[in-house]
Structure formats: C-alpha cells, structure tokens
Design an enzyme around this catalytic site. Structure first.
Site, PDB file in Angstrom:
ATOM      1  N   PRO A 291      36.163  50.788  21.836  1.00 45.46           N
ATOM      2  CG  PRO A 291      36.299  53.250  21.536  1.00 45.46           C
ATOM      3  CD  PRO A 291      36.946  52.120  22.173  1.00 45.46           C
ATOM      4  CB  CYS A 361      19.932  32.126  -4.738  1.00 42.55           C
ATOM      5  SG  CYS A 361      20.088  32.417  -6.366  1.00 42.55           S
TER       6      CYS A 361
HETATM    7  N1  LLP Z   1      35.852  44.604  22.766  1.00 45.63           N
HETATM    8  C1  LLP Z   1      35.322  43.209  22.824  1.00 45.63           C
HETATM    9  C2  LLP Z   1      36.092  42.350  23.698  1.00 45.63           C
HETATM   10  C3  LLP Z   1      34.355  42.870  21.803  1.00 45.63           C
HETATM   11  O1  LLP Z   1      33.791  41.572  21.852  1.00 45.63           O
HETATM   12  C4  LLP Z   1      33.784  43.904  20.992  1.00 45.63           C
HETATM   13  C5  LLP Z   1      32.630  43.619  20.325  1.00 45.63           C
HETATM   14  C6  LLP Z   1      34.195  45.229  21.137  1.00 45.63           C
HETATM   15  C7  LLP Z   1      35.330  45.529  21.946  1.00 45.63           C
HETATM   16  C8  LLP Z   1      33.714  46.307  20.347  1.00 45.63           C
HETATM   17  O2  LLP Z   1      32.349  46.564  20.762  1.00 45.63           O
HETATM   18  P1  LLP Z   1      31.805  47.906  19.671  1.00 45.63           P
HETATM   19  O3  LLP Z   1      32.255  49.282  20.296  1.00 45.63           O
HETATM   20  O4  LLP Z   1      31.880  47.629  18.603  1.00 45.63           O
HETATM   21  O5  LLP Z   1      30.204  47.786  20.132  1.00 45.63           O
HETATM   22  N2  LLP Z   1      28.342  41.935  14.850  1.00 45.63           N
HETATM   23  C9  LLP Z   1      27.924  42.399  15.649  1.00 45.63           C
HETATM   24  C10 LLP Z   1      28.529  43.098  16.881  1.00 45.63           C
HETATM   25  C11 LLP Z   1      29.418  41.972  17.604  1.00 45.63           C
HETATM   26  C12 LLP Z   1      30.327  42.801  18.717  1.00 45.63           C
HETATM   27  C13 LLP Z   1      31.065  41.879  19.222  1.00 45.63           C
HETATM   28  N3  LLP Z   1      32.113  42.363  20.190  1.00 45.63           N
HETATM   29  C14 LLP Z   1      26.754  43.525  15.083  1.00 45.63           C
HETATM   30  O6  LLP Z   1      27.122  43.367  13.752  1.00 45.63           O
HETATM   31  O7  LLP Z   1      26.074  44.262  15.427  1.00 45.63           O
END
Ligand code: LLP
Length: 431
Positions: A291, A361
């Site tokens: 997470p 900008c």
């Molecule tokens: N593990 C892997 C292999 C991942 O690719 C990701 C997120 C996570 C864990 C963590 O996921 P979370 O628990 O945070 O949902 N920039 C995007 C989010 C991209 C997430 C990519 N991978 C945003 O700002 O919403």
C-alpha cells in the site's frame, strides 16, 4: 469534509494534529506539505497488526514508496517494521541512505537499467521483481558475473482490471507491466528461471490498480494468483513461497469517495487467501501487499497562500495560489478531485464559487474548478486535503519554481523533514 486528524479551532483556523495551519504557514512559509506523522504510523500499525493476526510470521506489508519518498519516510517505515517497495535506483538510494534494511526492500520496475540491477544486487535487496523475459536473462547474467544468487519475484498480469466499474477478468494483456497469464508467458518465465543458476524464484506479484474501493477485485486476484502457484506446483513440482498482491486501496479525496477501513479491505482478502489455499491443497505462501496511497494519502495537506483573486464577471473567479501543478500535478494530469478549504477562516463568512489556479505559465495549471470557498482574500491560507501521496513525489521545477518543504506534525509539534528548495539548489547541476 475533514479527513482524519483535521479539525477547526476556536479561532476558525484549520488544525492538523493540534497544529494551527495558519501558524505553520507563517513559520515555514508556503507552499508547504504538512504530513500527519501520527496518522502515517497508525496506518502502518493497522496493516502490521492485521498481518500478525492473520498471516504467517514471514508475511509483512511493504510501503510503496513511490507515493512519497524521502529519508524520513523510510526511517518511519523502518521503525514501524514495514518492508518497502522501490521502483528506481533513486528510491533505492534514498531508502539505503535512511538506513532501511536492504533485505526488506522489493525492487520493481518494467525497465530497470543494468546499473540499477547491479546496485540492487550489490546492496542485497530482498527481492527483485522481474518484469519480462529479457530482464530475467540480463539479471541472471549480471548475477553470475557478480557471483551472486538473487531472490526474485515475477510481476504477473492477473487479468483483472480494477479500474473499470464492471471489472474484467481477462484480456488485460495490453499493459507494459509484467507477464501475461493467458498466453503462457508467465509459465514460460517460470520454466526459464528454474533453469537459471543465479536466480531463485521466491515470489509472484500482481498489482491490479490504484484508488480502489471494492474488495472483490483483490479477492479475485488472490484466487487467480494462488491458482497459478498451484499450477506451477503440479506442473514443475516447484512451490512458489510468496504471494504479493501489490497496492491499490483508495483514499478519501472528497465526499464522493468512500474508502474501506484497512481491516475491512484485508479481512475478505485473508479469508479468500486461506480458503483458496486449502481448496487448492497447497501450503500457504507468505503474504505481502504494497500500500502507498492508503498509508500516506490522507496524512498530507498542502498549504498555500492566496495571492490574486480575479473575478471575470459572468465567467468565473480565479483564486491564484503560490504553487500549483509544480507541487500537485494530479488535477492537470488526471482531473483528480480534491477538497479545498480556506484554512484562515472556516466559519461564518460568505461562500464564493471559485477556481483555484496555480502560478505556472500554463492555462491548465489548476487545482480545482467550481468549488465553494469561504470568501478568499489575498493573504489567506488555502488548504488542499489528501495530498500526501503522489504529490511531492511527482513534483517538478517547472518554471524554476522551488519545491516546497515537508513538515511532519505530531501531537501539536512540527518539524521539517524536507527543506524547501533554494534558488541555489536550482543551479546545482547547471554548468
Ligand atoms: N505496488 C506497485 C507495483 C505499484 O505499481 C503501485 C502503484 C503500488 C504498489 C502502490 O499503489 P497504491 O497503494 O498507492 O495505490 N501517480 C498515480 C498513482 C500511480 C500508482 C502506480 N503504482 C496517482 O497519482 O494517482
């Protein structure tokens, strides 16, 4: 909507963990990322406790550090007994410099460079999660040249796309991440790995998406992944000992979001895990998750100072702040919704419907459109909630704007953990 740890003080100001945000803005300047350290630690403890009660002793949750990466967050994760997931040499370097134990680091990425792979082997990261056949071959060669045996995992596409409302169970082959199941690619990778002398296959991993509010796709992914482990076991007489379900649990950005509590998300997953292992008659693998957002997302609030208020009669009112897409690109990139508040006066004044604009900008440099705000005046502090994940980590120096400081707050006390950039910092790499 106020997220956990926030309240309105008697003076009408927004408080985080008993710290007055208007005072924080005065003391540290704006824009400012404020992180609620108690909430971060509490979230980790909830993940850890659930794991202790429900999975084998070799199981542990990892924090996905792409959500927020800086020395202090790795120190906190170390203290809380978490593992971490890193996705670049830069995140790995930061984790190691924070004294994070290498064996509890999982290294991801769809295109790790040879230099990154060497670095990971040299420092003995716990698992390198291999993405594709080329990487497997290159990694085995590098490991052999370095006289090392590397513990690896495989990133699998389980065919579950949690981003569609009516999520689908097949046909998610079109992703740049990982090995597909349906065309036999994943099995082929296992066969190859078993024939290589310098890698040991320990783990299968999947990540079905991010900002997910249902448990069902996670439980379905558990079934698919355990099915794969069972298939490999019967076909190759080889037992994969670890299952990693990735990240994805959602956070609350606005009242429209209703994320599950950590335990409510994990309970059905654990139930499916135990039931499926016994149904498939396989020994339970150790269990991992990664997470990011659900640990740090709601812990973060960004404070800005309101500058110019431009009322365009019959069109809209722009309220400009001293940051924008350079510290939070998520509205510009994804039209991501946030809750914004006038942190200086939370009661009793006239609401105005406004658009919050940044100072870059770029016309698309907005933080929120059409939101009601208690009459914004130049000098007021504006708070954007739930900015702890994917804000600082996606920040840039566009327009040579300085990246903000990060302040951690806990029990009414605050401390800087990342300094505000200076103009001199901007010239660091210029020749
Ligand atoms: N593990 C892997 C292999 C991942 O690719 C990701 C997120 C996570 C864990 C963590 O996921 P979370 O628990 O945070 O949902 N920039 C995007 C989010 C991209 C997430 C990519 N991978 C945003 O700002 O919403």
């Amino acid at each position: 909507m106020l997220t956990k740890g926030l309240n309105i003080g008697e003076n009408g100001h927004l408080f985080i963990e008993n710290c007055d945000t208007v005072e924080l803005a005065k003391e540290y300047g704006t824009p400012l990322y404020v992180m609620n350290e108690s909430l971060i630690r509490d979230n980790c403890k909830r993940y850890k406790n659930f794991f202790a009660d429900n999975f084998s002793s070799l199981s542990f949750p990892c924090y996905a550090s792409k959500a927020l990466s800086c020395l202090e967050i790795y120190r906190i994760m170390k203290e809380e007994g978490m593992g971490v997931d890193v996705v670049s040499g830069g995140e790995l370097y930061t984790a190691l410099n924070a004294g994070f134990p290498a064996e509890k680091i999982f290294f991801h990425g769809n295109n790790k460079t040879e230099q990154e792979l060497r670095m990971a082997i040299k420092y003995g990261v716990g698992r390198i999660i291999v993405d594709n056949l080329t990487e497997l071959e290159v990694l085995n060669d590098i490991a052999s040249e370095m006289n090392a045996n590397v513990n690896i995992g495989f990133r699998i596409k389980p065919g579950i796309d949690a981003h569609t409302h009516d999520y689908i169970r097949t046909g998610q082959i079109d992703s740049k991440f990982g090995f597909a199941l349906e065309n036999g690619e994943a099995k082929e990778a296992v066969k190859k790995a078993l024939g290589y002398s310098n890698v040991s296959l320990c783990q299968v991993h999947c990540h079905i998406g991010s900002q997910i509010f249902d448990t069902e796709p996670f439980s379905d992914a558990v079934k698919v992944m355990l099915g794969f482990i069972a298939e490999i076991n019967s076909e190759f007489d080889f037992l994969i000992k670890e299952l990693n379900l990735g990240g994805g649990l959602g956070a609350k950005y606005t009242d429209a979001d209703s994320p599950l509590e950590i335990e409510d998300y994990l309970a059905p997953v654990a139930k499916t895990f135990h039931e499926t292992c016994s149904k498939l008659n396989i020994p339970e693998p150790s269990f991992h998750i990664e997470p990011g957002r659900s640990i740090v997302g709601e812990s973060g609030t960004t404070l800005y100072t309101i500058g110019n208020v431009k009322e365009i009669k019959g069109v809209r009112t722009y309220v400009s702040v001293d940051g924008g897409m350079c510290d939070n690109i998520r509205y510009a990139l994804y039209k991501a919704e946030y809750t914004v508040l006038n942190a200086s006066k939370s009661q009793g004044e006239v609401l105005k419907n406004v658009t919050i604009a940044g100072k870059c900008c770029e016309s698309g440099d907005l933080l929120k459109e059409g939101t009601d705000l208690i009459e914004p005046k130049r000098g007021d502090v504006l708070a954007v909630l739930t900015t702890g994940a994917y804000n600082y980590s996606m920040a840039s120096n566009y327009n040579r704007i300085l990246r903000p400081a990060i302040v951690m707050v806990k029990n009414g006390r605050s401390r800087v953990v990342v300094q505000r950039e200076s103009y001199a910092d901007l010239l660091n790499n210029d020749i």
